[in-house]
Design a protein around this motif. Structure first.
Motif, PDB file in Angstrom:
ATOM      1  N   LEU A   1      27.649  54.230  64.752  1.00 53.16           N
ATOM      2  CA  LEU A   1      27.753  52.952  64.046  1.00 53.16           C
ATOM      3  C   LEU A   1      29.055  52.256  64.409  1.00 53.16           C
ATOM      4  O   LEU A   1      30.061  52.913  64.676  1.00 53.16           O
ATOM      5  CB  LEU A   1      27.673  53.197  62.537  1.00 53.16           C
ATOM      6  N   PRO A   2      29.062  50.915  64.456  1.00 56.14           N
ATOM      7  CA  PRO A   2      28.006  50.032  63.946  1.00 56.14           C
ATOM      8  C   PRO A   2      26.913  49.672  64.953  1.00 56.14           C
ATOM      9  O   PRO A   2      26.011  48.909  64.627  1.00 56.14           O
ATOM     10  CB  PRO A   2      28.795  48.775  63.569  1.00 56.14           C
ATOM     11  N   SER A   3      26.947  50.186  66.197  1.00 55.60           N
ATOM     12  CA  SER A   3      25.978  49.766  67.208  1.00 55.60           C
ATOM     13  C   SER A   3      24.562  50.216  66.877  1.00 55.60           C
ATOM     14  O   SER A   3      23.590  49.550  67.211  1.00 55.60           O
ATOM     15  CB  SER A   3      26.401  50.317  68.575  1.00 55.60           C
ATOM     16  N   GLY A   4      24.422  51.390  66.239  1.00 57.78           N
ATOM     17  CA  GLY A   4      23.099  51.897  65.895  1.00 57.78           C
ATOM     18  C   GLY A   4      22.477  52.781  66.956  1.00 57.78           C
ATOM     19  O   GLY A   4      21.330  53.226  66.808  1.00 57.78           O
ATOM     20  N   GLY A   5      23.216  53.076  68.048  1.00 56.31           N
ATOM     21  CA  GLY A   5      22.679  53.954  69.076  1.00 56.31           C
ATOM     22  C   GLY A   5      22.443  55.358  68.557  1.00 56.31           C
ATOM     23  O   GLY A   5      23.164  55.841  67.683  1.00 56.31           O
ATOM     24  N   ARG A   6      21.423  56.025  69.091  1.00 51.86           N
ATOM     25  CA  ARG A   6      21.077  57.372  68.619  1.00 51.86           C
ATOM     26  C   ARG A   6      21.199  58.387  69.750  1.00 51.86           C
ATOM     27  O   ARG A   6      20.993  58.072  70.922  1.00 51.86           O
ATOM     28  CB  ARG A   6      19.654  57.404  68.060  1.00 51.86           C
ATOM     29  N   SER A   7      21.528  59.623  69.376  1.00 54.87           N
ATOM     30  CA  SER A   7      21.615  60.707  70.340  1.00 54.87           C
ATOM     31  C   SER A   7      21.546  62.029  69.594  1.00 54.87           C
ATOM     32  O   SER A   7      21.310  62.068  68.376  1.00 54.87           O
ATOM     33  CB  SER A   7      22.913  60.599  71.146  1.00 54.87           C
ATOM     34  N   VAL A   8      21.781  63.102  70.317  1.00 56.14           N
ATOM     35  CA  VAL A   8      21.761  64.460  69.754  1.00 56.14           C
ATOM     36  C   VAL A   8      23.053  65.160  70.146  1.00 56.14           C
ATOM     37  O   VAL A   8      23.519  65.027  71.292  1.00 56.14           O
ATOM     38  CB  VAL A   8      20.542  65.256  70.264  1.00 56.14           C
ATOM     39  N   ILE A   9      23.642  65.900  69.212  1.00 58.18           N
ATOM     40  CA  ILE A   9      24.858  66.657  69.501  1.00 58.18           C
ATOM     41  C   ILE A   9      24.513  67.840  70.404  1.00 58.18           C
ATOM     42  O   ILE A   9      23.693  68.691  70.047  1.00 58.18           O
ATOM     43  CB  ILE A   9      25.525  67.156  68.209  1.00 58.18           C
ATOM     44  N   THR A  10      25.118  67.880  71.585  1.00 61.48           N
ATOM     45  CA  THR A  10      24.861  68.976  72.520  1.00 61.48           C
ATOM     46  C   THR A  10      25.991  69.999  72.549  1.00 61.48           C
ATOM     47  O   THR A  10      25.826  71.096  73.088  1.00 61.48           O
ATOM     48  CB  THR A  10      24.664  68.436  73.945  1.00 61.48           C
ATOM     49  N   GLY A  11      27.147  69.644  71.973  1.00 55.76           N
ATOM     50  CA  GLY A  11      28.262  70.587  71.962  1.00 55.76           C
ATOM     51  C   GLY A  11      29.348  70.133  71.011  1.00 55.76           C
ATOM     52  O   GLY A  11      29.501  68.938  70.733  1.00 55.76           O
ATOM     53  N   ILE A  12      30.072  71.118  70.487  1.00 57.71           N
ATOM     54  CA  ILE A  12      31.224  70.850  69.625  1.00 57.71           C
ATOM     55  C   ILE A  12      32.356  71.770  70.075  1.00 57.71           C
ATOM     56  O   ILE A  12      32.165  72.995  70.156  1.00 57.71           O
ATOM     57  CB  ILE A  12      30.909  71.115  68.144  1.00 57.71           C
ATOM     58  N   ASP A  13      33.501  71.190  70.400  1.00 57.09           N
ATOM     59  CA  ASP A  13      34.672  71.980  70.789  1.00 57.09           C
ATOM     60  C   ASP A  13      35.706  71.931  69.670  1.00 57.09           C
ATOM     61  O   ASP A  13      36.082  70.851  69.218  1.00 57.09           O
ATOM     62  CB  ASP A  13      35.300  71.419  72.073  1.00 57.09           C
ATOM     63  N   ALA A  14      36.147  73.099  69.232  1.00 59.54           N
ATOM     64  CA  ALA A  14      37.193  73.211  68.214  1.00 59.54           C
ATOM     65  C   ALA A  14      38.296  74.107  68.756  1.00 59.54           C
ATOM     66  O   ALA A  14      38.031  75.249  69.145  1.00 59.54           O
ATOM     67  CB  ALA A  14      36.637  73.785  66.908  1.00 59.54           C
ATOM     68  N   LEU A  15      39.497  73.583  68.832  1.00 56.17           N
ATOM     69  CA  LEU A  15      40.642  74.318  69.380  1.00 56.17           C
ATOM     70  C   LEU A  15      40.347  74.825  70.788  1.00 56.17           C
ATOM     71  O   LEU A  15      40.743  75.928  71.175  1.00 56.17           O
ATOM     72  CB  LEU A  15      41.027  75.485  68.454  1.00 56.17           C
ATOM     73  N   GLY A  16      39.639  74.001  71.556  1.00 58.23           N
ATOM     74  CA  GLY A  16      39.365  74.343  72.948  1.00 58.23           C
ATOM     75  C   GLY A  16      38.227  75.306  73.162  1.00 58.23           C
ATOM     76  O   GLY A  16      37.941  75.673  74.305  1.00 58.23           O
ATOM     77  N   GLU A  17      37.564  75.710  72.085  1.00 52.23           N
ATOM     78  CA  GLU A  17      36.464  76.667  72.206  1.00 52.23           C
ATOM     79  C   GLU A  17      35.171  76.052  71.671  1.00 52.23           C
ATOM     80  O   GLU A  17      35.189  75.341  70.663  1.00 52.23           O
ATOM     81  CB  GLU A  17      36.773  77.952  71.421  1.00 52.23           C
ATOM     82  N   PRO A  18      34.032  76.312  72.329  1.00 47.64           N
ATOM     83  CA  PRO A  18      32.763  75.780  71.823  1.00 47.64           C
ATOM     84  C   PRO A  18      32.334  76.498  70.544  1.00 47.64           C
ATOM     85  O   PRO A  18      32.477  77.719  70.424  1.00 47.64           O
ATOM     86  CB  PRO A  18      31.788  76.057  72.975  1.00 47.64           C
ATOM     87  N   VAL A  19      31.828  75.719  69.599  1.00 48.85           N
ATOM     88  CA  VAL A  19      31.331  76.281  68.334  1.00 48.85           C
ATOM     89  C   VAL A  19      29.970  75.661  68.050  1.00 48.85           C
ATOM     90  O   VAL A  19      29.616  74.607  68.589  1.00 48.85           O
ATOM     91  CB  VAL A  19      32.297  76.017  67.168  1.00 48.85           C
ATOM     92  N   LYS A  20      29.207  76.316  67.197  1.00 47.37           N
ATOM     93  CA  LYS A  20      27.878  75.818  66.835  1.00 47.37           C
ATOM     94  C   LYS A  20      27.927  74.794  65.711  1.00 47.37           C
ATOM     95  O   LYS A  20      27.039  73.947  65.594  1.00 47.37           O
ATOM     96  CB  LYS A  20      26.973  76.989  66.432  1.00 47.37           C
ATOM     97  N   ALA A  21      28.964  74.887  64.865  1.00 46.35           N
ATOM     98  CA  ALA A  21      29.061  73.975  63.720  1.00 46.35           C
ATOM     99  C   ALA A  21      30.525  73.770  63.371  1.00 46.35           C
ATOM    100  O   ALA A  21      31.384  74.615  63.657  1.00 46.35           O
ATOM    101  CB  ALA A  21      28.289  74.529  62.526  1.00 46.35           C
ATOM    102  N   ALA A  22      30.814  72.639  62.756  1.00 42.68           N
ATOM    103  CA  ALA A  22      32.164  72.337  62.273  1.00 42.68           C
ATOM    104  C   ALA A  22      32.032  71.476  61.024  1.00 42.68           C
ATOM    105  O   ALA A  22      31.025  70.793  60.824  1.00 42.68           O
ATOM    106  CB  ALA A  22      32.985  71.607  63.345  1.00 42.68           C
ATOM    107  N   TRP A  23      33.061  71.515  60.171  1.00 41.21           N
ATOM    108  CA  TRP A  23      32.976  70.831  58.880  1.00 41.21           C
ATOM    109  C   TRP A  23      34.317  70.200  58.515  1.00 41.21           C
ATOM    110  O   TRP A  23      35.361  70.527  59.069  1.00 41.21           O
ATOM    111  CB  TRP A  23      32.534  71.812  57.795  1.00 41.21           C
ATOM    112  N   ALA A  24      34.250  69.295  57.563  1.00 39.10           N
ATOM    113  CA  ALA A  24      35.459  68.608  57.095  1.00 39.10           C
ATOM    114  C   ALA A  24      36.429  69.618  56.485  1.00 39.10           C
ATOM    115  O   ALA A  24      36.005  70.551  55.802  1.00 39.10           O
ATOM    116  CB  ALA A  24      35.080  67.554  56.056  1.00 39.10           C
ATOM    117  N   PRO A  25      37.747  69.466  56.765  1.00 38.11           N
ATOM    118  CA  PRO A  25      38.405  68.394  57.525  1.00 38.11           C
ATOM    119  C   PRO A  25      38.841  68.841  58.927  1.00 38.11           C
ATOM    120  O   PRO A  25      39.933  68.510  59.364  1.00 38.11           O
ATOM    121  CB  PRO A  25      39.624  68.106  56.644  1.00 38.11           C
ATOM    122  N   GLN A  26      38.002  69.582  59.627  1.00 39.48           N
ATOM    123  CA  GLN A  26      38.372  70.075  60.946  1.00 39.48           C
ATOM    124  C   GLN A  26      38.485  68.943  61.969  1.00 39.48           C
ATOM    125  O   GLN A  26      37.758  67.947  61.895  1.00 39.48           O
ATOM    126  CB  GLN A  26      37.340  71.093  61.435  1.00 39.48           C
TER     127      GLN A  26
END
Length: 443
Positions: free
Chosen positions: A268-293
């Motif tokens: 938002l605000p453009s409205g484009g859609r996609s799918v999350i293919t990866g999340i990096d936390a502290l340089g390492e890939p993770v499956k999930a992340a949550w506030a306030p990371q």
């Protein structure tokens, strides 16, 4: 609990603010809290003892531990917000000691904007006064979920239970009418140390916790999956190296909720859609992340995304609007008027805007009465506002998210902060007293 079933590390951290009328003893309470919890360095205590002796005081003036400005020490008052960081075996704390004078109400807004708890002091001899009501109203306006009423200077009323009970009853009724969800009253003497860190030997009629015990045990954790995810983009990462030729990541701090690989999201605000293919936390890939990371999110599609955009679940996006309605506290010496051209900062996005209407000003001295069409808001005034923005904004109600529901109005000429705003209704009211602990503004 987190999505992995483990307790959030953030539950071991409590952000709280102190407030109260002039000379109610806020700085003394904070100093006593730091001193008796062994959170004062030796050289700091020696400096306070030396300063106290120079002023003819035989015992250390613990208020000097927080009143650091020269003008504060000379006048014996708190002028600016003093932040202190300390810890006990049970919890870590970030404390904001806010001023008591009416003209510094705006400083309390700054100090309490991220607070999960507010300690409002009352002088046992004076009871609930106008500034007490003002500070309770500000705490309710900012959706601070926990409020402690510290009835101070009990030693000056002979530690009498009726004096405490009358003040606690009056304040609790008023704060509850504003929608404050949790109110705890504690009788104390900050100067003598009664019920601050150690239980008082003079008030055996009181069976509740000390101030520190309450701070250590008040629940501040939350389930991040209970709220829709909100991810304001701060920076686009494109290293363009031989190892990662196609890498495009979107960095920022998760404002609310949980992001998971495989989630369908909208930008938002453009409205484009996609799918999350990866999340990096502290340089390492993770499956999930949550506030306030703070994380970097990778998407399946090459969308036009830049700083200021918001990534949210496709099924639960915030409202998109160019007409921002809410409640504001005016912070600048220069009045805010209808027709003023400003910059509006929302999360990581800043857009041009114009003040379209100031429908009312709240009179905190007259039971939250609304003064219709005030024409302008002066410094420390709280009132309603309608702002028209040049670009659409993804905006939540402040009662749903203290971060993505808040905004700042900025002077486009010199960049100074004019006004702090909360989208939606001003006060929760008794029927909406259940609140959630969330992050607030970053001033």
């Amino acid at each position: 609990m987190t999505p992995t079933g483990q307790t959030l590390a953030a539950t071991s951290l409590l952000r709280f603010a102190t407030a109260g009328s002039v000379d109610d003893g806020k700085s003394t309470l904070v100093g006593r809290l730091l001193h008796d919890s062994k959170s004062v360095l030796t050289d700091q205590l020696e400096a306070v003892e030396a300063a106290s002796l120079r002023r003819g005081q035989q015992t250390p003036d613990l208020a000097l531990l927080t009143d650091g400005l020269r003008a504060e020490r000379e006048q014996g008052i708190t002028i600016d917000v003093a932040y202190r960081y300390f810890a006990t075996p049970a919890r870590r704390f970030i404390l904001a000691d806010t001023p008591g004078h009416v003209q510094y109400t705006r400083n309390m807004v700054t100090g309490a904007s991220t607070a999960q708890l507010a300690v409002v002091l009352v002088d046992a001899r004076n009871g609930v006064v106008e500034q007490t009501r003002r500070h309770a109203a500000v705490a309710a306006l900012l959706r601070v979920p926990h409020v402690v009423l510290a009835v101070n200077k009990m030693d000056l009323v002979d530690y009498a239970e009726p004096a405490f009970a009358a003040i606690a009853e009056e304040f609790t009724a008023y704060a509850a009418s504003l929608g404050v969800p949790d109110i705890t009253a504690i009788p104390i003497s900050a100067l003598a140390g009664d019920n601050v860190v150690t239980p008082s030997a003079h008030m055996d009629w009181y069976g509740g916790p000390t101030v520190l015990e309450h701070l250590e045990t008040v629940p501040v954790g939350e389930d991040p999956s209970a709220q829709p995810a909100r991810f304001p983009v701060q920076y686009v990462i494109r290293p363009q190296t031989s190892d990662h030729p196609d890498y495009r990541g979107y960095a920022g701090r998760i404002a609310a909720g949980v992001l998971r690989v495989g989630d369908e999201v909208t930008v938002l605000p453009s409205g484009g859609r996609s799918v999350i293919t990866g999340i990096d936390a502290l340089g390492e890939p993770v499956k999930a992340a949550w506030a306030p990371q703070s994380v970097t999110v990778l998407l399946a599609d090459d969308l036009d995304i830049s700083r200021g955009d918001l990534i949210a679940p496709a099924a639960e996006p915030p409202s998109i609007t160019q007409d921002v309605e809410g409640t504001v506290c005016h912070l600048h010496e220069r009045p805010l008027k209808v027709g003023d051209r400003v910059l509006l900062k929302h999360a990581t996005r800043t857009v041009k805007a114009i003040v379209k209407a100031l429908p009312y000003r709240i009179d905190l001295t007259a039971g939250l009465a609304h003064v219709a069409d005030p024409g302008q808001l002066d410094v420390n005034d709280i009132g309603g506002i309608t702002v028209r923005t040049a670009e659409p904004l993804p905006l939540d109600a402040y009662q749903d998210s203290r971060l993505t529901g808040s905004f700042l109005l900025i002077d486009p000429a010199d960049g100074s902060t004019l006004t702090a705003g909360m989208a939606g209704e001003a006060f929760a009211g008794p029927a909406a007293a259940a609140g959630a602990d969330q992050e607030g503004w970053d001033f």
